[in-house]
Design an enzyme around this catalytic site. Sequence first.
Site, PDB file in Angstrom:
ATOM      1  N   SER A  86     -23.468  12.923  17.754  1.00  0.00           N
ATOM      2  CA  SER A  86     -23.242  14.354  17.499  1.00  0.00           C
ATOM      3  C   SER A  86     -23.518  14.720  16.017  1.00  0.00           C
ATOM      4  CB  SER A  86     -22.078  15.331  17.982  1.00  0.00           C
ATOM      5  OG  SER A  86     -21.983  16.428  17.580  1.00  0.00           O
ATOM      6  N   TYR A 118     -12.751  14.631  18.023  1.00  0.00           N
ATOM      7  CA  TYR A 118     -13.925  14.625  18.696  1.00  0.00           C
ATOM      8  C   TYR A 118     -14.952  14.089  17.501  1.00  0.00           C
ATOM      9  CZ  TYR A 118     -18.483  15.933  20.690  1.00  0.00           C
ATOM     10  OH  TYR A 118     -19.745  16.005  21.329  1.00  0.00           O
TER      11      TYR A 118
END
Length: 262
Positions: free
Chosen positions: A140, A153
């Site tokens: 990501s 995350y």
Amino acid sequence: MAAHPTVLITGASTGIGAAYAERFAHRGHDLVLVARNVARMEAFAARLREQTGVAIDIIAADLTQPTDLGVVETRLREDARIGILINNAGTAIGGSFVEQSTDDAARLLALNTTAVLRLASAIAPRLAKAGKGAIVNIGSVVGLAPEFGTAVYGATKAFVLFLSQGLSLELGPKGVYVQAVLPAATRTEIWEHAGVDVNTIPGVMEVGELADAAMVGFDRREAVTIPPLPDVEQWNAYEAARLAILPNTSQEHAAARYRTAS
């Protein structure tokens, strides 16, 4: 290995994983789909079989559980037909770091990092020995940006990028292609896991467009694919700046700027 190697895809029942499954199936690749939701995978697989005629196996697995993870690892080690791994399974949790429970963060790490590592480790020796194959790890852009405020995350996705780059350097000369794909906001169910209404977020990419772009990067054999990034020279400059630092990080003495108290 067959002309079209079998592709094992984790998190394959929905979102990015399902989009990858559709695209590889339409290219004529047999599939091994891994996810927790068996009913959804069965329905999805039935449709793909009818559309494409490829063979599709299903493994029901929660990759945060060592026993389930071990089943997938064994399949990757022993099934010589599998030549491509799509390490896609991942999740997110909501809240700030101080609001998140340690147990929730640990489960996030288990899926987003430990599973990625173990599955890559399971298939890499066999691919390296064969001199061909591919490992695709879904990261990501959040892994590049602590400013986004998702410390845990983002850290897991930074791990995915670093692991992918390291594996690319090690395995690339042995004939194994490793790709890190770094999506930005994409319309998937991960937002529900984090308690976020995706419709309130600007600039969300549809999952099909994300997968199509990632496959272009795959075909071009890019080491890092960032589908929403308009100017690749920005990434090239980022990498060049990182590489320029490296020669100055191995010194016998501390830098002069640290030799005074003020």
